[in-house]
Design an enzyme around this catalytic site. Structure first.
Site, PDB file in Angstrom:
ATOM      1  N   GLU A 178       0.851  -1.200   0.000  1.00 24.78           N
ATOM      2  CA  GLU A 178       0.000   0.000   0.000  1.00 24.78           C
ATOM      3  C   GLU A 178       0.882   1.243   0.000  1.00 24.78           C
ATOM      4  OE1 GLU A 178      -3.303   1.037  -0.134  1.00 24.78           O
ATOM      5  OE2 GLU A 178      -2.416   3.018   0.157  1.00 24.78           O
ATOM      6  N   GLN A 179       0.533   2.191  -0.879  1.00 22.19           N
ATOM      7  CA  GLN A 179       1.353   3.406  -0.997  1.00 22.19           C
ATOM      8  C   GLN A 179       1.246   4.333   0.225  1.00 22.19           C
ATOM      9  OE1 GLN A 179       0.023   5.480  -4.503  1.00 22.19           O
ATOM     10  NE2 GLN A 179      -1.937   6.060  -3.630  1.00 22.19           N
ATOM     11  N   ARG A 205     -15.509   5.287   6.521  1.00 24.74           N
ATOM     12  CA  ARG A 205     -14.480   4.551   5.766  1.00 24.74           C
ATOM     13  C   ARG A 205     -13.260   4.218   6.621  1.00 24.74           C
ATOM     14  NH1 ARG A 205     -14.579   4.655  -0.340  1.00 24.74           N
ATOM     15  NH2 ARG A 205     -16.664   5.355  -0.826  1.00 24.74           N
ATOM     16  N   TYR A 239     -26.893  10.207   5.598  1.00 28.25           N
ATOM     17  CA  TYR A 239     -27.172   8.971   6.344  1.00 28.25           C
ATOM     18  C   TYR A 239     -26.330   8.876   7.606  1.00 28.25           C
ATOM     19  CZ  TYR A 239     -23.319   6.827   3.398  1.00 28.25           C
ATOM     20  OH  TYR A 239     -22.155   6.514   2.736  1.00 28.25           O
ATOM     21  N   ASP A 283     -11.894  -0.826  -8.836  1.00 32.74           N
ATOM     22  CA  ASP A 283     -11.797   0.398  -9.638  1.00 32.74           C
ATOM     23  C   ASP A 283     -10.634   0.346 -10.630  1.00 32.74           C
ATOM     24  OD1 ASP A 283     -13.938   1.456  -8.324  1.00 32.74           O
ATOM     25  OD2 ASP A 283     -12.899   3.200  -7.514  1.00 32.74           O
TER      26      ASP A 283
END
Ligand SMILES: Cc1cc2nc3c(=O)[nH]c(=O)nc-3n(C[C@H](O)[C@H](O)[C@H](O)COP(=O)(O)OP(=O)(O)OC[C@H]3O[C@@H](n4cnc5c(N)ncnc54)[C@H](O)[C@@H]3O)c2cc1C
Length: 376
Positions: free
Chosen positions: A34-35, A108, A213, A292
């Protein structure tokens, strides 16, 4: 056999971590690069529908998701001006049984903390930005910006819309600005001053929409994402800070109930939405893409993360099923492309759950048991 197959997953997003979790359970030596130097609690939420939560249950993560997020009770679509309810989808115990999992909203940052528990400790190498990929003596050599290198038998590009791995699979092709930007704001529910809102409402305008939400089961944190047309995006940053007044102004004229929510907004950021022409080239040799990296989604169906998780489950099953990597990739693509294409089309049209909608084909799908495509 699998133990000797080293898999390098590039990108510790939703798709990459899910793939690593499943591959480790199938006996592969999976490592994630992971960067970012660490996970950060960026100001955004995400909706995880039943087709995601039932997959993450297999990694032992469902309880953690529900504890950190909220099991939503309903999703309401309302008209921007009159406030008329255009459709309502109830997520009660019966719906959860039918769909096979809960419908969860979560911050997130909290999602990443939960996902990290699905992989063996020491799996993620942070601060490893992939800059080059070379084929050497039957293996792949990954080169990182920090000077480190690694070898793997299979490389999975789960590195998002600006995927580096994709350049090696399909050639360089920068993503295109999709003509919309998204305001994202998270604020404490107490700023609503007692004003009650449903767990999730989508306010449908003619050329824009807003989706407030809750993010926690205590209903003490609200996320409001507002998507509006924009002429362009001229920053290299993934997002820029925005003024709350600008956000409120963009939804002037919307129903008083939405105005009430937007008045509670405190800090806001603005995010561009990027897209690509559909390209069904998802693999080359020992390299394969998911999420993605191969099929960006406009965020209008809340399905981009869901597709990345489903990809990860299916790709892992194919790699476990076939000793031949090329056959595994063919089966993965043949299984995924029709479903992903349909979801991309609906996301672009922005019609999902606007009115009465048949949702079973999407939510009931189980990537851990769905039939794999027959390949010649
Ligand atoms: C405004 C907005 C709202 C959305 N809301 C929803 C929603 O409610 N529900 C939903 O399902 N989806 C939603 N989506 C879509 C969803 O966020 C994406 O589809 C999903 O994150 C894709 O997951 P991924 O794992 O493919 O990629 P990502 O989540 O983008 O992860 C890619 C990872 O790769 C890393 N990386 C990139 N390049 C490199 C490199 N060279 N070397 C090493 N690491 C690298 C990145 O740092 C990142 O951690 C939304 C999207 C947007 C823009």
């Amino acid at each position: 056999m699998n133990q000797q197959r080293r898999v390098a997953v590039v990108g510790a997003g939703l798709g990459g971590l899910t793939a690593a979790g499943f591959l480790q359970r199938y006996g592969f030596a999976a490592k994630v690069y992971e960067q970012a130097p660490a996970f950060s609690r960026i100001g955004a939420g995400i909706i995880l529908s039943a087709n995601v939560t039932k997959v993450l249950r297999r990694l032992g993560l469902e309880d953690g998701l529900v504890a950190a997020g909220i099991k939503s009770k309903s999703y309401v679509s309302r008209a921007w001006d009159t406030g008329e309810t255009m459709a309502e989808f109830v997520f009660d115990a019966e719906a959860e049984r039918r769909y096979g999992g809960p419908y969860v909203h979560i911050h997130r940052g909290d999602l990443h903390a939960v996902l990290e528990r699905g992989v063996a400790s020491g799996t993620i190498a942070f601060d490893h930005q992939l800059v080059d990929l070379k084929e050497t003596r039957g293996a792949l050599r990954l080169i990182f910006a920090n000077g480190a290198a690694a070898e793997a038998d299979i490389v999975i590009g789960a590195d998002g819309i600006r995927s580096k791995v994709r350049e090696f699979v399909a050639g360089p092709e920068p993503p295109q600005f999709a003509g919309v930007t998204a305001y994202r704001a998270i604020f404490p529910a107490e700023r609503l001053d007692g004003f009650k809102i449903p767990d999730c409402t989508k306010w449908w305008g003619t050329d824009r929409h807003c989706l407030p939400y809750y993010l926690t089961g205590r209903r003490d944190e609200v996320y409001a994402i507002g998507v509006c047309p924009a002429d362009g995006w001229d920053s290299d940053e993934a997002s820029v800070p925005a003024m709350r007044e600008q956000y409120i102004e963009s939804f002037a004229g919307f129903h008083a109930d939405l105005q009430r929510v937007l008045q509670a907004v405190d800090t806001v950021s603005l995010w561009p939405v990027f897209d690509r022409e559909r390209n069904d080239r998802w693999s080359d040799g020992r390299m394969v893409l998911l999420g993605d990296a191969c099929h960006p989604m406009r965020p209008f169906m809340a399905a981009g993360g869901a597709m990345a998780v489903e990809d990860a489950a299916i790709l892992s099953r194919c790699l476990a099923e076939f000793d031949d990597v090329a056959a595994a990739f063919r089966c993965y693509e043949a299984t995924r492309i029709p479903r992903v294409g349909k979801v991309q089309d609906i996301s672009i049209a922005n019609t999902w759950m606007r009115g009465p909608t048949e949702t079973d084909w999407f939510y009931c799908y189980d990537a851990c048991t769905a039939p794999l495509a027959q390949i010649p």
